[in-house]
Design a protein around this motif. Sequence first.
Motif, PDB file in Angstrom:
ATOM      1  N   LEU A   1      12.861 -10.416 -32.817  1.00 41.95           N
ATOM      2  CA  LEU A   1      14.319 -10.160 -33.075  1.00 41.95           C
ATOM      3  C   LEU A   1      14.965 -11.428 -32.451  1.00 41.95           C
ATOM      4  O   LEU A   1      15.064 -11.428 -31.382  1.00 41.95           O
ATOM      5  CB  LEU A   1      14.504  -8.913 -32.056  1.00 41.95           C
ATOM      6  CG  LEU A   1      16.065  -8.366 -32.256  1.00 41.95           C
ATOM      7  CD1 LEU A   1      16.466  -7.873 -33.706  1.00 41.95           C
ATOM      8  CD2 LEU A   1      16.294  -7.324 -31.344  1.00 41.95           C
ATOM      9  N   ASP A   2      15.817 -12.189 -33.378  1.00 41.50           N
ATOM     10  CA  ASP A   2      16.183 -13.234 -33.091  1.00 41.50           C
ATOM     11  C   ASP A   2      17.786 -12.940 -32.791  1.00 41.50           C
ATOM     12  O   ASP A   2      18.439 -12.753 -33.927  1.00 41.50           O
ATOM     13  CB  ASP A   2      16.222 -14.363 -34.285  1.00 41.50           C
ATOM     14  CG  ASP A   2      16.691 -15.796 -33.874  1.00 41.50           C
ATOM     15  OD1 ASP A   2      17.216 -15.897 -32.856  1.00 41.50           O
ATOM     16  OD2 ASP A   2      16.327 -16.662 -34.746  1.00 41.50           O
ATOM     17  N   LEU A   3      17.987 -13.004 -31.551  1.00 40.15           N
ATOM     18  CA  LEU A   3      19.467 -13.027 -31.222  1.00 40.15           C
ATOM     19  C   LEU A   3      20.152 -14.060 -30.671  1.00 40.15           C
ATOM     20  O   LEU A   3      21.361 -13.857 -30.352  1.00 40.15           O
ATOM     21  CB  LEU A   3      19.559 -11.894 -29.924  1.00 40.15           C
ATOM     22  CG  LEU A   3      18.981 -10.397 -30.509  1.00 40.15           C
ATOM     23  CD1 LEU A   3      18.818  -9.537 -29.087  1.00 40.15           C
ATOM     24  CD2 LEU A   3      19.608  -9.882 -31.487  1.00 40.15           C
ATOM     25  N   THR A   4      19.328 -15.104 -30.662  1.00 34.74           N
ATOM     26  CA  THR A   4      19.802 -16.407 -30.039  1.00 34.74           C
ATOM     27  C   THR A   4      21.112 -17.182 -30.774  1.00 34.74           C
ATOM     28  O   THR A   4      22.125 -17.106 -30.062  1.00 34.74           O
ATOM     29  CB  THR A   4      18.840 -17.513 -29.897  1.00 34.74           C
ATOM     30  OG1 THR A   4      17.588 -16.951 -29.159  1.00 34.74           O
ATOM     31  CG2 THR A   4      19.108 -18.896 -29.070  1.00 34.74           C
ATOM     32  N   HIS A   5      20.919 -17.350 -32.292  1.00 33.26           N
ATOM     33  CA  HIS A   5      22.003 -17.999 -32.876  1.00 33.26           C
ATOM     34  C   HIS A   5      23.210 -17.424 -32.964  1.00 33.26           C
ATOM     35  O   HIS A   5      24.388 -17.968 -32.519  1.00 33.26           O
ATOM     36  CB  HIS A   5      21.473 -18.199 -34.244  1.00 33.26           C
ATOM     37  CG  HIS A   5      22.419 -18.827 -35.157  1.00 33.26           C
ATOM     38  ND1 HIS A   5      22.917 -20.218 -34.879  1.00 33.26           N
ATOM     39  CD2 HIS A   5      23.219 -18.509 -36.126  1.00 33.26           C
ATOM     40  CE1 HIS A   5      23.853 -20.591 -35.900  1.00 33.26           C
ATOM     41  NE2 HIS A   5      23.811 -19.493 -36.608  1.00 33.26           N
ATOM     42  N   LEU A   6      23.331 -16.001 -33.246  1.00 38.50           N
ATOM     43  CA  LEU A   6      24.524 -15.199 -33.136  1.00 38.50           C
ATOM     44  C   LEU A   6      25.139 -15.153 -31.940  1.00 38.50           C
ATOM     45  O   LEU A   6      26.439 -15.278 -31.647  1.00 38.50           O
ATOM     46  CB  LEU A   6      24.417 -13.930 -33.628  1.00 38.50           C
ATOM     47  CG  LEU A   6      23.671 -12.751 -32.838  1.00 38.50           C
ATOM     48  CD1 LEU A   6      24.513 -12.101 -31.851  1.00 38.50           C
ATOM     49  CD2 LEU A   6      22.949 -11.776 -33.716  1.00 38.50           C
ATOM     50  N   SER A   7      24.422 -15.490 -30.447  1.00 40.80           N
ATOM     51  CA  SER A   7      24.916 -15.543 -29.317  1.00 40.80           C
ATOM     52  C   SER A   7      25.467 -16.884 -28.738  1.00 40.80           C
ATOM     53  O   SER A   7      26.283 -17.008 -28.055  1.00 40.80           O
ATOM     54  CB  SER A   7      24.102 -14.866 -28.527  1.00 40.80           C
ATOM     55  OG  SER A   7      23.156 -13.678 -28.688  1.00 40.80           O
ATOM     56  N   GLU A   8      24.891 -17.981 -29.562  1.00 43.30           N
ATOM     57  CA  GLU A   8      25.257 -19.068 -29.010  1.00 43.30           C
ATOM     58  C   GLU A   8      26.830 -19.435 -29.252  1.00 43.30           C
ATOM     59  O   GLU A   8      27.446 -20.115 -28.476  1.00 43.30           O
ATOM     60  CB  GLU A   8      24.749 -20.145 -30.090  1.00 43.30           C
ATOM     61  CG  GLU A   8      23.033 -20.500 -29.550  1.00 43.30           C
ATOM     62  CD  GLU A   8      22.349 -21.367 -30.458  1.00 43.30           C
ATOM     63  OE1 GLU A   8      21.277 -21.837 -30.166  1.00 43.30           O
ATOM     64  OE2 GLU A   8      22.940 -21.858 -31.419  1.00 43.30           O
ATOM     65  N   PHE A   9      27.683 -18.679 -30.318  1.00 44.76           N
ATOM     66  CA  PHE A   9      28.740 -18.863 -30.548  1.00 44.76           C
ATOM     67  C   PHE A   9      29.738 -18.305 -29.478  1.00 44.76           C
ATOM     68  O   PHE A   9      31.106 -18.851 -29.106  1.00 44.76           O
ATOM     69  CB  PHE A   9      29.218 -18.149 -31.852  1.00 44.76           C
ATOM     70  CG  PHE A   9      28.949 -18.871 -33.095  1.00 44.76           C
ATOM     71  CD1 PHE A   9      29.434 -19.584 -33.753  1.00 44.76           C
ATOM     72  CD2 PHE A   9      27.759 -18.304 -33.680  1.00 44.76           C
ATOM     73  CE1 PHE A   9      28.874 -20.231 -35.175  1.00 44.76           C
ATOM     74  CE2 PHE A   9      27.081 -18.792 -34.714  1.00 44.76           C
ATOM     75  CZ  PHE A   9      27.684 -19.654 -35.486  1.00 44.76           C
ATOM     76  N   ARG A  10      29.163 -17.352 -28.704  1.00 40.82           N
ATOM     77  CA  ARG A  10      30.005 -16.627 -27.888  1.00 40.82           C
ATOM     78  C   ARG A  10      30.363 -16.882 -26.336  1.00 40.82           C
ATOM     79  O   ARG A  10      29.899 -16.557 -25.224  1.00 40.82           O
ATOM     80  CB  ARG A  10      29.477 -15.215 -27.728  1.00 40.82           C
ATOM     81  CG  ARG A  10      29.577 -14.450 -29.189  1.00 40.82           C
ATOM     82  CD  ARG A  10      30.884 -14.488 -29.999  1.00 40.82           C
ATOM     83  NE  ARG A  10      31.928 -13.991 -29.120  1.00 40.82           N
ATOM     84  CZ  ARG A  10      31.959 -12.590 -28.959  1.00 40.82           C
ATOM     85  NH1 ARG A  10      31.305 -11.770 -29.783  1.00 40.82           N
ATOM     86  NH2 ARG A  10      32.881 -12.196 -28.263  1.00 40.82           N
ATOM     87  N   ALA A  11      30.933 -18.260 -26.302  1.00 39.44           N
ATOM     88  CA  ALA A  11      30.970 -18.745 -25.157  1.00 39.44           C
ATOM     89  C   ALA A  11      32.087 -17.988 -24.322  1.00 39.44           C
ATOM     90  O   ALA A  11      32.585 -18.182 -22.960  1.00 39.44           O
ATOM     91  CB  ALA A  11      31.517 -20.297 -25.077  1.00 39.44           C
ATOM     92  N   ASP A  12      32.923 -17.131 -24.955  1.00 39.84           N
ATOM     93  CA  ASP A  12      34.095 -16.388 -24.466  1.00 39.84           C
ATOM     94  C   ASP A  12      33.707 -15.284 -23.620  1.00 39.84           C
ATOM     95  O   ASP A  12      34.426 -14.461 -23.199  1.00 39.84           O
ATOM     96  CB  ASP A  12      34.867 -16.125 -25.538  1.00 39.84           C
ATOM     97  CG  ASP A  12      34.190 -15.292 -26.784  1.00 39.84           C
ATOM     98  OD1 ASP A  12      33.203 -15.263 -27.078  1.00 39.84           O
ATOM     99  OD2 ASP A  12      35.061 -14.357 -27.193  1.00 39.84           O
ATOM    100  N   ALA A  13      32.298 -14.860 -23.897  1.00 44.43           N
ATOM    101  CA  ALA A  13      31.855 -13.319 -23.434  1.00 44.43           C
ATOM    102  C   ALA A  13      31.141 -13.249 -22.313  1.00 44.43           C
ATOM    103  O   ALA A  13      30.642 -12.088 -22.016  1.00 44.43           O
ATOM    104  CB  ALA A  13      30.938 -12.734 -24.571  1.00 44.43           C
ATOM    105  N   HIS A  14      31.196 -14.191 -21.354  1.00 42.76           N
ATOM    106  CA  HIS A  14      30.276 -14.066 -20.265  1.00 42.76           C
ATOM    107  C   HIS A  14      31.139 -13.393 -18.799  1.00 42.76           C
ATOM    108  O   HIS A  14      32.385 -13.666 -19.054  1.00 42.76           O
ATOM    109  CB  HIS A  14      29.823 -15.390 -19.597  1.00 42.76           C
ATOM    110  CG  HIS A  14      28.784 -15.949 -20.661  1.00 42.76           C
ATOM    111  ND1 HIS A  14      27.615 -15.598 -20.820  1.00 42.76           N
ATOM    112  CD2 HIS A  14      28.796 -16.962 -21.441  1.00 42.76           C
ATOM    113  CE1 HIS A  14      26.770 -16.117 -21.802  1.00 42.76           C
ATOM    114  NE2 HIS A  14      27.504 -16.919 -21.940  1.00 42.76           N
TER     115      HIS A  14
END
Length: 431
Positions: free
Chosen positions: A366-379
């Motif tokens: 289940l590849d969740l990495t690429h879609l998460s790479e964009f989300r620098a705003d969400a930590h």
Amino acid sequence: MVSARSKHLQSHSSFVTISSFSLILVCCLILLFIFAHPSFYASFPLLIHASHGHLIALDNVNKSCIKTPNFCKYEEGTWIYDGRRKYLYDEGCPFQRNAWNCIKNKRPSMDNIFGWKWVPKSCELSQISPHLFLSSVRNMKIGFIGDSLNENFLVSFLCILRTADEGVRKWKRKGAWKGAYFPKYNATVGYHRAVLLARYEWQPVSAKIHSVKPGVKGINRVDVDIPADDWINVTNYYDIFIFNTGHWWGSDKFPKEKPLVFYREGNLISPSLSIRDGLNIVLQSMGSYIERTVPKDRLKIWRTQSPRHFDGGEWNQNGSCTFDSLLEENKLEYWFEPKNGGINREAREVNAIIKHALQGTSINLLDLTHLSEFRADAHPAIWLGKKDAVAIWGQDCMHWCLPGLPDTWVDVLSAVILEHLSARSHSLGCR
């Protein structure tokens, strides 16, 4: 002379001929339209080419048994802002973990964080329907096994599902670290904390261990072929498994004075392995164990790494992630590509090892990495809920605000599970 009756018959015959021709013409036009329209192939009997090139109508074929491949790649897509998206839960969810509870901790722009919608290139990704999902997994058990990144995933999952069954009860059995039971659907979700997946234990220098280098205070012995006690006995318990590991496989967790030392069949592996080589061996061993012990009819998922967004240094070197916008796609290679040597390269490095080690198994990635790479705003960043948390632990640029990005992970997981259950249902109906 032609009688009046004969004239009448000739006239009637001509009318019938014209009418018949018109009817045939209309029918031909209708058939032409139907054959040209894509829906024809879905509504008419399946046609296949026989050995002599003739088309044969297979009227007796159960078309529901003919599986259409799913070409959807949820990992490929674009983030689009959708201000209509609403939280499915809030800071009051009893499964929330304080450090990730960004609404409670007053993180700004939470509406913006949640307002972004992931749109895959090749298919639709709907927001999960908790009622539909729980109805589909009625009488089933779902187990998350891994580190805190899987726990971050789990908390989102539980908080979302709770909206469909407020009678949910906390659950902590079978060695689970935490979990929930949904009585309305007789469904169970558990989380087993096993950060390396393999069994490991601390052995101080005073213990009877093999010789160690000067300055080493002790070792963390890893038995690469033995699962951690937390999950070794649950491979026949769950119907759906979600595994992960990788976050702990670094020198920040196991520095030189407390190294990982690897054993197989009770014997020290020599020459000694690096941390990443040890990860590769453990992944192969755990993959083999899963293949041997998890029944073949169970769904086995391995979720890929969650990317970090440290800027200006590591977590213990004043690294920061107080961003309020997404990364642009043309910046991703700079941030995450291992060849660039950046501090956020970990996810892609570990993913490469995971994909190689699990190749050839029946475990689904289940590849969740690429879609998460964009989300620098969400930590969670500096909004951790405790006054001295940042001073002690640094900013959290590894886990994610809840509600937030993990809710999109849940949407993807839900879609994958429902597709699997649908395919299995069709398969059983064809026997």
